[in-house]
Design an enzyme around this catalytic site. Structure first.
Site, PDB file in Angstrom:
ATOM      1  N   HIS A  36     -38.070  -9.357  26.308  1.00  0.00           N
ATOM      2  CA  HIS A  36     -38.884  -9.919  27.398  1.00  0.00           C
ATOM      3  C   HIS A  36     -40.073 -10.674  26.833  1.00  0.00           C
ATOM      4  O   HIS A  36     -40.337 -10.626  25.636  1.00  0.00           O
ATOM      5  CB  HIS A  36     -39.296  -8.835  28.399  1.00  0.00           C
ATOM      6  CG  HIS A  36     -40.260  -7.817  27.870  1.00  0.00           C
ATOM      7  ND1 HIS A  36     -39.941  -6.946  26.857  1.00  0.00           N
ATOM      8  CD2 HIS A  36     -41.541  -7.526  28.215  1.00  0.00           C
ATOM      9  CE1 HIS A  36     -40.977  -6.158  26.614  1.00  0.00           C
ATOM     10  NE2 HIS A  36     -41.971  -6.497  27.421  1.00  0.00           N
ATOM     11  N   HIS A  83     -43.425 -10.608  26.989  1.00  0.00           N
ATOM     12  CA  HIS A  83     -44.774 -10.136  26.671  1.00  0.00           C
ATOM     13  C   HIS A  83     -45.160 -10.406  25.206  1.00  0.00           C
ATOM     14  O   HIS A  83     -44.326 -10.282  24.306  1.00  0.00           O
ATOM     15  CB  HIS A  83     -44.915  -8.645  26.990  1.00  0.00           C
ATOM     16  CG  HIS A  83     -44.997  -8.382  28.464  1.00  0.00           C
ATOM     17  ND1 HIS A  83     -44.719  -7.168  29.024  1.00  0.00           N
ATOM     18  CD2 HIS A  83     -45.348  -9.211  29.499  1.00  0.00           C
ATOM     19  CE1 HIS A  83     -44.880  -7.245  30.340  1.00  0.00           C
ATOM     20  NE2 HIS A  83     -45.252  -8.468  30.658  1.00  0.00           N
ATOM     21  N   ASP A  91     -46.772  -8.815  22.999  1.00  0.00           N
ATOM     22  CA  ASP A  91     -46.583  -7.777  21.977  1.00  0.00           C
ATOM     23  C   ASP A  91     -45.112  -7.582  21.611  1.00  0.00           C
ATOM     24  O   ASP A  91     -44.759  -6.662  20.873  1.00  0.00           O
ATOM     25  CB  ASP A  91     -47.238  -6.443  22.396  1.00  0.00           C
ATOM     26  CG  ASP A  91     -46.634  -5.850  23.660  1.00  0.00           C
ATOM     27  OD1 ASP A  91     -46.161  -6.626  24.515  1.00  0.00           O
ATOM     28  OD2 ASP A  91     -46.618  -4.610  23.789  1.00  0.00           O
ATOM     29  N   HIS A  92     -44.257  -8.472  22.131  1.00  0.00           N
ATOM     30  CA  HIS A  92     -42.841  -8.477  21.742  1.00  0.00           C
ATOM     31  C   HIS A  92     -42.422  -9.833  21.171  1.00  0.00           C
ATOM     32  O   HIS A  92     -41.328  -9.972  20.648  1.00  0.00           O
ATOM     33  CB  HIS A  92     -41.947  -8.120  22.943  1.00  0.00           C
ATOM     34  CG  HIS A  92     -42.132  -6.707  23.387  1.00  0.00           C
ATOM     35  ND1 HIS A  92     -41.212  -5.709  23.156  1.00  0.00           N
ATOM     36  CD2 HIS A  92     -43.176  -6.104  24.011  1.00  0.00           C
ATOM     37  CE1 HIS A  92     -41.671  -4.555  23.618  1.00  0.00           C
ATOM     38  NE2 HIS A  92     -42.860  -4.774  24.145  1.00  0.00           N
ATOM     39  N   HIS A 120     -40.020  -4.276  34.838  1.00  0.00           N
ATOM     40  CA  HIS A 120     -41.215  -4.431  33.987  1.00  0.00           C
ATOM     41  C   HIS A 120     -41.594  -5.918  33.967  1.00  0.00           C
ATOM     42  O   HIS A 120     -42.715  -6.294  34.263  1.00  0.00           O
ATOM     43  CB  HIS A 120     -40.894  -3.908  32.590  1.00  0.00           C
ATOM     44  CG  HIS A 120     -42.004  -4.064  31.595  1.00  0.00           C
ATOM     45  ND1 HIS A 120     -43.172  -3.350  31.669  1.00  0.00           N
ATOM     46  CD2 HIS A 120     -42.119  -4.863  30.501  1.00  0.00           C
ATOM     47  CE1 HIS A 120     -43.963  -3.704  30.650  1.00  0.00           C
ATOM     48  NE2 HIS A 120     -43.341  -4.616  29.936  1.00  0.00           N
ATOM     49  N   ASP A 148     -39.149  -2.620  26.941  1.00  0.00           N
ATOM     50  CA  ASP A 148     -40.132  -1.859  27.728  1.00  0.00           C
ATOM     51  C   ASP A 148     -39.559  -1.421  29.077  1.00  0.00           C
ATOM     52  O   ASP A 148     -40.295  -1.210  30.038  1.00  0.00           O
ATOM     53  CB  ASP A 148     -41.398  -2.698  27.967  1.00  0.00           C
ATOM     54  CG  ASP A 148     -42.262  -2.824  26.721  1.00  0.00           C
ATOM     55  OD1 ASP A 148     -41.934  -2.180  25.703  1.00  0.00           O
ATOM     56  OD2 ASP A 148     -43.258  -3.564  26.760  1.00  0.00           O
ATOM     57  N   HIS A 155     -42.154   1.184  22.225  1.00  0.00           N
ATOM     58  CA  HIS A 155     -43.448   1.824  21.949  1.00  0.00           C
ATOM     59  C   HIS A 155     -43.299   3.309  21.638  1.00  0.00           C
ATOM     60  O   HIS A 155     -42.352   3.948  22.080  1.00  0.00           O
ATOM     61  CB  HIS A 155     -44.377   1.707  23.172  1.00  0.00           C
ATOM     62  CG  HIS A 155     -44.793   0.306  23.492  1.00  0.00           C
ATOM     63  ND1 HIS A 155     -45.931  -0.273  22.977  1.00  0.00           N
ATOM     64  CD2 HIS A 155     -44.216  -0.632  24.280  1.00  0.00           C
ATOM     65  CE1 HIS A 155     -46.041  -1.516  23.434  1.00  0.00           C
ATOM     66  NE2 HIS A 155     -45.011  -1.761  24.221  1.00  0.00           N
TER      67      HIS A 155
HETATM   68 ZN   LIG Z   1     -43.813  -5.445  28.008  1.00  0.00          ZN
END
Ligand SMILES: [Zn+2]
Length: 256
Positions: free
Chosen positions: A56, A58, A60-61, A114, A133, A171
């Site tokens: 996805h 985001h 942090d990915h 998400h 996530d 995570h």
């Molecule tokens: Zn995420």
């Protein structure tokens, strides 16, 4: 030959993971939180990066995608529904597509909630699923772009995978998730066992993942919204599962 995996930490609490095909030498990074830890993992394993499979959009990915692509000329595969928000995409995937990593094959499962375009990569022969996530060990992602009903049906798709499927999530949230899960199902024995196990792993400096779908089904409250005892335990006996899920998710959001 079966896939090999290598899990490592990124940013503050993200996981990076490499999937390697011993037959062809192909290696995929599942997401790319940041470039340096992925490069360090490649160095440690001696594997050569050929693909990045993005779950996805985001940051942090996806933060490491551009640097890794520039250096390794790897292919970037991403969900079609949010490809516009992800850098350097070469190939867009949808529900039911198959992605090859060398001779390995992953089925694409759309799991909106998400984010609206979130996908999971399920390597069914290897019994591995990279869930980003959407699902966490004893938890699930925040419902940011979708609604609880959508997230519940996405989680049910993952719950339906074979019980021995190993789940890699994005995570390390396990112990915080367990603390919350105990407020939903205080007498769940599998949950209590997972608590002990997770504490032991972390004390040894080891990750608490992967976990299996079978274990999660027995202890993750977000996969148990349709278990009558769970609904009854939070005063929602007889209510539709999606509503029970929404209530559990709302409680988690305000849990400290
Ligand atoms: Zn995420």
């Amino acid at each position: 030959m079966l896939a090999e995996t290598h899990l490592f930490k990124c940013l503050s609490d993200n996981y990076g993971v490499l999937v390697h095909d011993p037959e062809s030498g192909a290696t995929a990074s599942i997401d790319a939180p940041e470039a340096a830890p992925v490069e360090a993992a490649l160095k440690a394993t001696g594997w050569k990066l050929t693909d990045i499979l993005v779950t996805h959009h985001h940051g942090d990915h996806t933060g490491g995608i551009e640097a890794l692509k520039t250096k390794y000329k790897c292919r970037v595969v991403a969900p079609a529904k949010e490809a516009a928000k992800i850098p350097a995409v070469d190939e867009m995937v949808r529900e039911g597509d198959t992605v090859k990593v060398g001779t390995l094959a992953a089925n694409v499962i759309e799991t909106p909630g998400h984010t609206l375009g979130h996908v999971v990569y399920w390597f069914h022969k290897d019994k591995l699923a990279f869930v980003g996530d959407t699902l966490f060990s004893i938890g699930c992602g925040r419902v940011i772009e979708g609604d609880p009903e959508m997230m519940w049906s996405s989680l049910k798709k993952l719950r339906d995978l074979p019980t021995d499927t190993e789940i890699f999530c994005g995570h390390e949230y396990t112990t915080a998730n367990i603390k919350f899960a105990k407020t939903i199902e205080a007498s769940n024995r599998v949950l209590a066992a997972r608590d002990t196990e997770a504490q032991q792993e972390l004390a040894k400096g080891r990750p608490t993942i992967p976990v299996t779908i079978g274990e999660e089904k027995q202890a993750n409250p977000f996969l148990r919204a349709d278990v009558p005892e769970v609904a009854a335990g939070i005063g929602m006996a007889g209510k539709p599962a999606a509503q029970v899920f929404a209530e559990i998710r709302a409680r988690k959001n305000s849990f400290k």
